[in-house]
Write a protein that holds these residues in place. Structure first.
Motif, mmCIF file in Angstrom:
data_model
loop_
_atom_site.group_PDB
_atom_site.id
_atom_site.type_symbol
_atom_site.label_atom_id
_atom_site.label_comp_id
_atom_site.label_asym_id
_atom_site.label_seq_id
_atom_site.Cartn_x
_atom_site.Cartn_y
_atom_site.Cartn_z
ATOM 1 N N LEU A 25 28.712 -3.602 -4.652
ATOM 2 C CA LEU A 25 28.871 -4.716 -5.581
ATOM 3 C C LEU A 25 28.344 -6.031 -5.028
ATOM 4 O O LEU A 25 27.948 -6.912 -5.804
ATOM 5 N N THR A 79 29.384 2.055 -5.619
ATOM 6 C CA THR A 79 28.312 1.083 -5.864
ATOM 7 C C THR A 79 28.509 -0.146 -4.983
ATOM 8 O O THR A 79 29.627 -0.636 -4.836
ATOM 9 N N TRP A 126 34.177 0.174 -10.703
ATOM 10 C CA TRP A 126 33.360 1.261 -10.181
ATOM 11 C C TRP A 126 34.208 2.132 -9.271
ATOM 12 O O TRP A 126 34.971 1.634 -8.453
ATOM 13 N N LEU A 150 35.012 -5.001 -14.877
ATOM 14 C CA LEU A 150 34.131 -3.849 -14.705
ATOM 15 C C LEU A 150 34.608 -3.171 -13.432
ATOM 16 O O LEU A 150 34.810 -3.831 -12.407
ATOM 17 N N TYR A 185 29.321 -12.732 -16.397
ATOM 18 C CA TYR A 185 29.640 -11.910 -15.225
ATOM 19 C C TYR A 185 30.003 -12.850 -14.076
ATOM 20 O O TYR A 185 29.279 -13.812 -13.811
ATOM 21 N N LEU A 223 24.853 -5.883 -6.033
ATOM 22 C CA LEU A 223 24.798 -6.106 -7.473
ATOM 23 C C LEU A 223 24.935 -7.593 -7.789
ATOM 24 O O LEU A 223 24.192 -8.124 -8.624
ATOM 25 N N ASP A 255 21.918 -0.915 -13.371
ATOM 26 C CA ASP A 255 22.726 -1.331 -12.234
ATOM 27 C C ASP A 255 24.220 -1.186 -12.505
ATOM 28 O O ASP A 255 25.024 -1.224 -11.582
ATOM 29 N N PHE A 256 24.589 -1.017 -13.760
ATOM 30 C CA PHE A 256 25.987 -0.914 -14.154
ATOM 31 C C PHE A 256 26.364 0.510 -14.559
ATOM 32 O O PHE A 256 27.408 0.735 -15.173
ATOM 33 N N ALA A 314 29.936 1.842 -13.948
ATOM 34 C CA ALA A 314 31.060 0.989 -14.335
ATOM 35 C C ALA A 314 31.733 1.440 -15.626
ATOM 36 O O ALA A 314 31.091 1.961 -16.535
ATOM 37 N N GLU A 332 20.798 -2.897 -17.104
ATOM 38 C CA GLU A 332 21.949 -2.058 -17.447
ATOM 39 C C GLU A 332 22.088 -0.879 -16.489
ATOM 40 O O GLU A 332 23.195 -0.411 -16.231
#
Length: 156
Positions: A71, A69, A65, A63, A15, A74, A87-88, A91, A85
């Motif tokens: 980011l 969200t 959104w 990814l 990531y 994040l 948190d995603f 996405a 997961e």
């Protein structure tokens, strides 16, 4: 290798937070460095590297959104190792493509929904509730593709 390690459905994924350049010790299939730099700070996307299958080359995906969200938050959670997961949840996975809008003939570079990489268990449901770009930026006509974002290259 750059980026931060996350695991989705037993897939090790790298990531890349906003602004971090994508680096890997091996070739990345279809990687376009100038395009990657252009999208590195995108407010609705983060870049990931993942293999489709063991032994396959690395691929860069996005990814995306559409639910607002945060980011930046994040990125901090991923960097601290606190991200899960959940948190995603908003996405979907996208990939860069070139398309031609049939109505006006405009050639467009886009990030399109990717339905091949099964990164999330609920990928089909996510794709149904996600928001897409629906109008051609050239003529305003309706697009038939699942366009997440347009890639707009800056004039030199």
């Amino acid at each position: 290798m750059g980026g931060l390690t996350m695991t989705f459905r037993k897939r090790e994924t790298r990531y890349f937070p906003a602004g971090e350049l994508v680096e890997a010790p091996e070739a990345i299939a279809g990687f376009d460095e100038p395009e990657d730099r252009l999208l590195a700070d995108h407010p609705r996307m983060r870049r990931i590297l993942v293999r489709g299958r063991p032994g396959w080359p690395l691929h860069r995906y996005y990814l995306h959104w559409s639910d607002g969200t945060d980011l930046e938050s994040l990125d901090r959670r991923v960097a601290s190792g606190a991200a899960t997961e959940a948190d995603f949840a908003g996405a979907v996975v996208g990939e860069p493509l070139s398309i031609t809008h049939t109505a006006c003939g405009a050639e467009l570079r886009i990030i399109a929904l990717d339905v091949v990489l099964p990164l999330f268990d609920d990928g089909i449901e996510r794709s149904r509730v996600h928001s897409y770009q629906t109008a051609c930026p050239v003529c305003g006509g309706r697009l038939a593709s699942n366009v997440l974002e347009f890639i707009v290259h800056k004039a030199s």
